[in-house]
Structures are given as structure tokens and as C-alpha cells.
Design an enzyme around this catalytic site. Structure first.
Site, mmCIF file in Angstrom:
data_model
loop_
_atom_site.group_PDB
_atom_site.id
_atom_site.type_symbol
_atom_site.label_atom_id
_atom_site.label_comp_id
_atom_site.label_asym_id
_atom_site.label_seq_id
_atom_site.Cartn_x
_atom_site.Cartn_y
_atom_site.Cartn_z
ATOM 1 N N ARG A 49 0.866 -1.343 -0.037
ATOM 2 C CA ARG A 49 -0.001 -0.269 -0.127
ATOM 3 C C ARG A 49 0.933 1.304 -0.056
ATOM 4 N NH1 ARG A 49 -2.771 -3.125 3.855
ATOM 5 N NH2 ARG A 49 -4.668 -3.926 2.872
ATOM 6 N N GLU A 58 8.750 20.169 -24.250
ATOM 7 C CA GLU A 58 8.048 20.425 -22.875
ATOM 8 C C GLU A 58 8.917 21.361 -22.270
ATOM 9 O OE1 GLU A 58 5.398 18.898 -22.162
ATOM 10 O OE2 GLU A 58 5.280 16.880 -23.222
ATOM 11 N N ARG A 97 -3.582 23.347 -13.042
ATOM 12 C CA ARG A 97 -2.535 22.266 -13.558
ATOM 13 C C ARG A 97 -2.887 21.830 -15.149
ATOM 14 N NH1 ARG A 97 -0.179 16.805 -10.459
ATOM 15 N NH2 ARG A 97 0.806 16.143 -11.897
ATOM 16 N N HIS A 109 -1.272 20.026 -26.028
ATOM 17 C CA HIS A 109 -1.314 18.613 -25.876
ATOM 18 C C HIS A 109 -2.706 18.224 -26.445
ATOM 19 C CE1 HIS A 109 2.316 18.636 -23.494
ATOM 20 N NE2 HIS A 109 2.139 17.392 -23.196
ATOM 21 N N HIS A 113 -2.070 15.287 -28.694
ATOM 22 C CA HIS A 113 -2.685 13.986 -28.347
ATOM 23 C C HIS A 113 -3.614 13.416 -29.499
ATOM 24 C CE1 HIS A 113 -2.147 14.128 -23.910
ATOM 25 N NE2 HIS A 113 -1.095 13.695 -24.280
HETATM 26 MG MG MG Z 1 3.560 16.045 -22.377
#
Ligand code: MG
Ligand code: NAD
Length: 375
Positions: A129, A193, A248, A255, A259
Site C-alpha cells: 500500500r 516540454e 494544472r 497537448h 494527443h
Molecule cells: Mg507531455
């Protein structure tokens, strides 16, 4: 005790209350990994998870350092590549960590790129855990992105990164000399990035990258500074929003388009690596922002020029082979989690360092834009 690290590393603190930790960045840091880990967890043992390529190139330096500091370790190797982020490897590694009789106070050490970091991190999050976790990222992408923020996980046949956990490391050691053995293509992909952090929120950093990128690629002192400033940028965003409820999302600049392009060409092949998709995606996000009247064409030209000068692709047409039609790309974007009530969420920009989250993007405008870009 003498320090085996040639120069003092740069320290970036990731502030997450009780889960806070340091990222140390320096050229040649790997040689001091043993003494640093021994100081962090006296008497602790390690399961080192790595891939075959990194093991061949850099494992002897790591194990020599650990042996010299008296840190016991067992090495577990996976094949290099995205395919290792799977259930089968995850299961095997969990069992191996248990078989090595590692306990909760011992640590899993990820020694590799983002694939190894995500996989090993998920093993560390699961076994007993939650075990201690140390990262020694070995790609530019993993040093500036995947090793910061605590996201770990594996892929499912339903998609990438769908199974995982948040599990913060206790220490990250980023040795910038390890990047000397990375291919040009992988280094450049990670650099996308780095540029992203300037573009999303720090114009002065982007100016500095325009001046210093050659030294970063060549492995001069600017490389450490670029990694440190990138980690600091991601750390600040993550501290403000650990579980991705708001700010965030800015880290997704480039992206959404990226993506869609990546999944359109299939992750498994070599036509497009992630950072290349992000570079094209960032160029598109800027162009689309200009289309909406948010930003000047001169800003777009400057961004595109910098990505091109480092050798990154900026146009869909630079991806080899056939691309699907705009409608298919739009479907992929809409299936992405960032859609609500017919409107799409995009990271758009008002200038260099001025990205923002826009939740009301009209899908028809995106389709028209993509149709033109596919011509
Ligand atoms: Mg990335
Ligand atoms: P990777 O780990 O597959 O590494 C790329 C290639 O470089 C591999 O073949 C590897 O063996 C090789 N390599 C690694 N270090 C090397 C070195 N020093 N010298 C020579 N070769 C080396 O890929 P990556 O780009 O580092 O990471 C991509 C992964 O990261 C993806 O799975 C992505 O989902 C994940 N990721 C995670 C996060 C996160 O927040 N957890 C963020 C971004 C990306």
C-alpha cells in the site's frame, strides 16, 4: 566524507506539505547517488527498476555508487519502450519486489525515462500500500516533466495512462550528463516540454531559451538551468493544484492537438514521438489563438521559428504518411476528457507566457481550422 559530485547540484523543492521533496539537478550527480540515498534512508534497501537500454549504458555507475555507500539493491529490468507500461510487467515487478523481501521503509528506485518512472512509481504506490520511491530520470522528458508531480501508472487496452495512482517520490536525482547518450530525436522531443513552460507562463524563460538552446543541446551549464527552471515551473503548478482541478490544466498547452495527432498515427509506431506531437500542438494552439483574435501573428511566427530552429516539427504535413480527415481528429479531441456540453476545452494564449484555460471553444471553429491545416 568527500563529495563525489563535481559541483554542487541545484535544488528545486516541491512543496506538498507532508509529501514535500527535493529534486537535485547536476551534471555527474549519479556518482553521488549512493551517499545521498544512504543519508535519506539509513539502512534502507532498494529495488532498482530500469530498462535494458539504460541498464546497459548507465547501471554500472549507479550500482558502484550504491555499493560504495553500502546501500543494498536488487535490479529488475524491463524491455525499453512504451509496451512495458502494461499489466504483465506491473504484476511481475510487484511480485519481484515482494520476493526480494523489501519492506515498507525500503524504496523502489526508478532508473530510466518516463516509461520506467510511471511503471516503477505505480509499483511503489501499490506494494504494501505504498513504499518509498526515488526517481533517477534519464531522459530530458522525464527530468523536466514525468518525474515531477506524482502521476504514476500503466496503459490499458482502452488507452494510455488509464490505470494508476498519485504517488510522490521522496527524492529525485536528475543527472544532466545522462542525457549525453540520448538520441537527438528523444532530446528534442523533451525540449518541446521545456519550451512549453516558457510559452505557458514565463516569457523571460522563453527569451532565455531562444538565446541558450544551443548550449542546452550541447550539454553546457544552460542544460542544468533549463532543467531546474522547468522543474520549478511544473513544481509550482503542481503545488498549487496537486490533483488537477484547475491551474494544472495549463500544462496541457499543445497537448490537445498533440494527443489527437499522436493517437491518429498510433502510439506504437515511430511516426511521431510525444514531444513532436506537442511541438506541432503548440504551434497549432498559437495559430488557433491568432485565428480567434487573441494573439498577434508576429507572436505565432516567433514561437514557430524557435521550435523549427531546434529541429522540431510545427506542421501536420511534416508527419510522414496519411492523416485522417479533420472530422476524425475532432472526434478524438472530443473523446478526450476535456469536453463538456458541446463545448471544447483548450489551452489558448494571449501572448508568450500568457496561456489560459478556455472552456467554451466551438467545435465547428476547431474543425474549420483543422481542415485548413490538413490541406
Ligand atoms: Mg507531455
Ligand atoms: P522512455 O522512457 O520510453 O525513454 C525513451 C527511450 O530512451 C527509451 O528507448 C529508453 O530506453 C531510452 N533512454 C532512456 N534514457 C536514456 C539515456 N540516458 N540514454 C540513451 N537512451 C535512453 O520515454 P520518455 O520520453 O522518457 O517518457 C515517455 C513516457 O512518459 C510516456 O509513457 C508518458 O506517458 C510518460 N509521461 C508521464 C508523465 C507523468 O506526469 N507521469 C508526464 C509526461 C509523460
Amino acid at each position: 566524507m568527500t563529495s563525489v559530485s563535481p559541483t554542487e547540484p541545484i535544488t528545486v523543492r516541491v512543496d506538498l506539505g507532508a509529501r514535500s521533496y527535493d529534486i537535485l539537478i547536476g551534471r555527474g550527480l549519479l556518482a553521488s547517488a549512493g551517499e545521498r540515498i544512504a543519508a535519506l534512508m539509513p539502512g534502507g534497501r532498494l529495488a532498482i527498476i530500469t530498462d535494458a537500454t539504460v541498464a546497459r549504458l548507465h547501471l554500472p555507475t549507479l550500482t558502484a555508487s550504491l555499493d560504495a555507500a553500502g546501500v543494498g539493491s536488487t535490479v529488475m529490468t524491463v524491455p525499453a519502450g512504451e509496451q512495458s507500461k502494461c499489466f504483465a510487467e506491473y504484476q511481475r515487478l510487484c511480485d519481484e519486489v515482494l520476493a526480494a523481501r523489501l519492506e515498507r521503509g525500503d524504496a523502489v528506485l526508478a532508473f530510466g525515462g518516463g516509461v520506467v518512472g510511471d511503471l516503477a512509481g505505480f509499483v511503489a504506490a501499490s506494494v504494501r500500500r505504498g513504499m518509498s520511491f526515488i526517481q533517477i530520470p534519464t531522459t530530458l522528458l522525464s527530468q523536466v516533466d514525468s518525474s515531477v508531480g506524482g502521476k504514476t501508472g500503466i496503459n490499458s487496452r482502452h488507452g494510455k495512462n488509464l490505470i494508476g495512482a498519485f504517488h510522490q517520490p521522496d527524492l529525485v536525482l536528475a543527472d544532466t550528463a545522462l542525457l549525453d547518450t540520448l538520441s537527438e530525436r528523444e532530446f528534442r522531443a523533451g525540449y518541446a516540454e521545456v519550451a512549453k513552460y516558457g510559452l505557458l507562463g514565463d516569457a523571460a524563460f522563453f527569451d532565455w531559451l531562444e538565446q541558450n538552446w544551443q548550449d542546452i543541446f550541447a550539454g553546457g551549464p544552460a542544460r542544468e538551468e533549463a532543467v531546474a527552471r522547468s522543474c520549478a515551473a511544473k513544481a509550482a503548478t503542481v503545488s498549487a493544484d496537486e490533483r488537477e482541478s484547475g491551474q494544472r490544466a495549463l500544462l496541457n498547452l499543445g497537448h490537445t492537438f498533440g494527443h489527437a495527432l499522436e493517437s491518429a498515427v498510433d502510439y506504437a509506431n515511430e511516426r511521431l514521438v510525444h514531444g513532436e506531437g506537442v511541438a506541432i500542438g503548440m504551434a497549432l494552439a498559437h495559430e488557433f489563438s491568432a485565428r480567434l483574435g487573441l494573439v498577434d501573428d508576429a507572436v505565432v511566427a516567433r514561437v514557430v521559428a524557435h521550435l523549427q530552429e531546434v529541429g522540431l516539427p510545427v506542421r501536420i504535413g511534416q508527419i510522414p504518411g496519411q492523416m485522417p480527415p479533420a472530422g476524425t481528429l475532432l472526434d478524438i479531441i472530443a473523446q478526450d476528457k476535456k469536453v463538456s456540453r458541446g463545448a471544447l476545452t483548450f489551452i489558448l494564449t494571449r501572448g508568450i507566457g500568457q496561456a489560459f484555460v478556455e472552456k467554451g471553444v466551438d467545435p465547428a471553429a476547431v474543425r474549420d481550422f483543422l481542415e485548413e491545416k490538413l490541406r
